[in-house]
Design a protein around this motif. Structure first.
Motif, PDB file in Angstrom:
ATOM      1  N   UNK A 152       4.954-111.927 -15.495  1.00 56.54           N
ATOM      2  CA  UNK A 152       6.460-112.042 -14.889  1.00 56.54           C
ATOM      3  C   UNK A 152       7.196-110.884 -14.325  1.00 56.54           C
ATOM      4  N   UNK A 153       7.440-110.874 -13.143  1.00 57.25           N
ATOM      5  CA  UNK A 153       8.553-110.064 -12.647  1.00 57.25           C
ATOM      6  C   UNK A 153      10.310-110.408 -13.351  1.00 57.25           C
ATOM      7  N   UNK A 154      10.744-109.976 -14.444  1.00 57.62           N
ATOM      8  CA  UNK A 154      12.183-110.642 -14.295  1.00 57.62           C
ATOM      9  C   UNK A 154      13.416-109.125 -13.620  1.00 57.62           C
ATOM     10  N   UNK A 155      13.929-110.148 -13.168  1.00 57.07           N
ATOM     11  CA  UNK A 155      14.820-109.070 -13.199  1.00 57.07           C
ATOM     12  C   UNK A 155      16.039-108.717 -14.937  1.00 57.07           C
ATOM     13  N   UNK A 156      16.166-107.471 -14.486  1.00 56.42           N
ATOM     14  CA  UNK A 156      17.575-107.383 -15.770  1.00 56.42           C
ATOM     15  C   UNK A 156      17.999-106.089 -15.761  1.00 56.42           C
ATOM     16  N   UNK A 157      19.016-106.318 -15.642  1.00 53.94           N
ATOM     17  CA  UNK A 157      20.213-105.283 -16.096  1.00 53.94           C
ATOM     18  C   UNK A 157      20.366-103.741 -14.548  1.00 53.94           C
ATOM     19  N   UNK A 158      19.802-105.231 -13.260  1.00 56.20           N
ATOM     20  CA  UNK A 158      19.708-104.030 -11.853  1.00 56.20           C
ATOM     21  C   UNK A 158      17.913-103.529 -12.444  1.00 56.20           C
ATOM     22  N   UNK A 159      17.204-103.845 -12.968  1.00 52.02           N
ATOM     23  CA  UNK A 159      16.185-103.795 -12.487  1.00 52.02           C
ATOM     24  C   UNK A 159      15.243-104.557 -12.364  1.00 52.02           C
ATOM     25  N   UNK A 160      13.797-104.333 -12.428  1.00 57.77           N
ATOM     26  CA  UNK A 160      12.533-105.076 -12.064  1.00 57.77           C
ATOM     27  C   UNK A 160      11.357-104.686 -13.345  1.00 57.77           C
ATOM     28  N   UNK A 161      11.849-105.751 -14.128  1.00 59.17           N
ATOM     29  CA  UNK A 161      10.563-105.646 -15.818  1.00 59.17           C
ATOM     30  C   UNK A 161       9.473-106.471 -15.450  1.00 59.17           C
ATOM     31  N   UNK A 162       7.832-106.152 -15.247  1.00 62.58           N
ATOM     32  CA  UNK A 162       6.830-106.629 -15.409  1.00 62.58           C
ATOM     33  C   UNK A 162       6.123-107.172 -17.104  1.00 62.58           C
ATOM     34  N   UNK A 163       6.535-108.440 -17.204  1.00 61.09           N
ATOM     35  CA  UNK A 163       6.323-108.549 -18.618  1.00 61.09           C
ATOM     36  C   UNK A 163       4.992-109.314 -18.564  1.00 61.09           C
ATOM     37  N   UNK A 164       3.423-109.087 -19.369  1.00 61.43           N
ATOM     38  CA  UNK A 164       2.636-109.803 -19.499  1.00 61.43           C
ATOM     39  C   UNK A 164       2.745-110.975 -20.049  1.00 61.43           C
ATOM     40  N   UNK A 165       2.170-112.151 -19.204  1.00 60.28           N
ATOM     41  CA  UNK A 165       2.514-113.740 -20.667  1.00 60.28           C
ATOM     42  C   UNK A 165       1.623-113.942 -21.195  1.00 60.28           C
ATOM     43  N   UNK A 166       0.239-113.025 -21.654  1.00 58.54           N
ATOM     44  CA  UNK A 166       0.054-112.853 -22.926  1.00 58.54           C
ATOM     45  C   UNK A 166       0.835-112.293 -23.887  1.00 58.54           C
ATOM     46  N   UNK A 167       2.123-111.507 -23.492  1.00 55.19           N
ATOM     47  CA  UNK A 167       2.529-110.826 -24.537  1.00 55.19           C
ATOM     48  C   UNK A 167       3.835-111.816 -24.872  1.00 55.19           C
ATOM     49  N   UNK A 168       3.874-112.812 -24.039  1.00 54.92           N
ATOM     50  CA  UNK A 168       5.360-113.431 -24.064  1.00 54.92           C
ATOM     51  C   UNK A 168       4.946-114.818 -25.268  1.00 54.92           C
ATOM     52  N   UNK A 169       4.921-115.228 -26.056  1.00 51.12           N
ATOM     53  CA  UNK A 169       5.039-115.565 -27.318  1.00 51.12           C
ATOM     54  C   UNK A 169       5.315-117.162 -27.292  1.00 51.12           C
ATOM     55  N   UNK A 170       7.052-117.264 -26.686  1.00 53.82           N
ATOM     56  CA  UNK A 170       7.527-118.536 -26.273  1.00 53.82           C
ATOM     57  C   UNK A 170       7.871-118.641 -25.259  1.00 53.82           C
ATOM     58  N   UNK A 171       8.235-119.991 -24.547  1.00 53.99           N
ATOM     59  CA  UNK A 171       9.514-120.034 -23.891  1.00 53.99           C
ATOM     60  C   UNK A 171      10.870-120.856 -24.188  1.00 53.99           C
ATOM     61  N   UNK A 172      11.532-121.389 -24.167  1.00 54.73           N
ATOM     62  CA  UNK A 172      12.891-122.145 -24.148  1.00 54.73           C
ATOM     63  C   UNK A 172      14.096-122.953 -23.088  1.00 54.73           C
ATOM     64  N   UNK A 173      14.117-123.833 -23.390  1.00 51.49           N
ATOM     65  CA  UNK A 173      14.475-123.897 -22.746  1.00 51.49           C
ATOM     66  C   UNK A 173      16.289-124.571 -23.071  1.00 51.49           C
TER      67      UNK A 173
END
Length: 259
Positions: A152-173
């Motif tokens: 996932x390509x994340x927009x964070x503090x004016x930067x683009x950060x790639x985050x591997x799906x396998x390293x994501x432990x959980x999603x929450x809404x």
């Protein structure tokens, strides 16, 4: 044309449901719309009480409380389904859930008439036999074409950060915002909804525990029995809210963990 056809409509847009009912009865006055259902919850309740006392379902895919595929995970649907949706990215999943056709919005009389002719052809040819053939074909198609998100390509503090799906432990809404949490305790906002993530994530690795959480199998520490047949899932990093799996999904969750 099949006579005395009893149809269920699952659609959360009242105008679309009325238009569909009008077109169906214009095509065949003997068609009876026995109920129009607007959500996953309402559909599961109705189908649980009434069983398979109908002939055909017309169902939207994106409902107000999630994807309609959740209905078919909770209820054993034995009758054919025609999916009517504004999105064309769920075709394979639709056919895996008793789908015999896939109609894109906005639809017209000609399109609905075409799909009803297909329904009658399949019924004449024995729906169950055709369903088995379709399931086998779609399984091959899915294995050959479906590519789950690897990052996932994340927009964070004016930067683009790639985050591997396998390293994501959980999603929450919460408050219509979806957060992802990584194994090292970092939190980011993602533009995906949990419903979209269900389709994009590898189902062997991720599970939709409830309306708020999708969890990574590798993030699970323990699973405990909870009240009313529910399961309490302990994951890391520890979220502020408990992760509970409902009684209805408990068996599916246990099978997922055991595969």
């Amino acid at each position: 044309m099949t006579q005395n056809l009893h149809i269920i409509i699952i659609e959360d847009e009242a105008a679309t449901a009325r238009n569909l009912e009008y077109i169906l009865q214009e095509i065949n006055p003997d068609i009876k719309i026995i109920v129009t259902l607007q959500s996953i919850t309402e559909s599961v309740q109705w189908l649980t009480i009434n069983g398979n006392d109908y002939d055909l379902i017309f169902s939207d895919i994106r409902l107000s409380d999630g994807l309609s595929f959740e209905i078919f995970r909770q209820i054993n649907i034995k009758k054919p389904v025609i999916f009517v949706t504004a999105y064309n990215d769920y075709a394979i999943e639709a056919f895996r859930n008793n789908g015999i056709d896939y109609v894109l919005k906005p639809f017209d009389r000609e399109e609905i008439q075409r799909t009803m002719l297909k329904y009658n052809t399949l019924i004449a040819a024995d729906f169950k036999r055709e369903q088995t053939k379709t399931a086998a074909l779609l399984q091959q198609l899915q294995s050959a074409t479906k590519q789950y998100k690897k990052s996932f390509l994340i927009h964070y503090c004016g930067r683009l950060i790639p985050v591997e799906a396998a390293k994501i432990n959980w999603f929450y809404t919460a408050n219509e915002i979806v957060y992802l949490h990584t194994g090292d305790g970092r939190q980011y906002v993602t533009e995906f909804t949990l419903e979209q993530l269900e389709y994009e994530l590898d189902p062997t690795l991720f599970f939709r525990a409830n309306r708020q959480f999708i969890i990574n199998k590798n993030a699970i520490d323990t699973v405990e029995y909870f009240f009313n047949g529910r399961l309490l899932v302990k994951i890391h990093p520890l979220p502020q809210e408990q992760v509970l799996v409902s009684k209805a999904k408990a068996m599916q969750f246990r099978k997922w963990l055991d595969q």
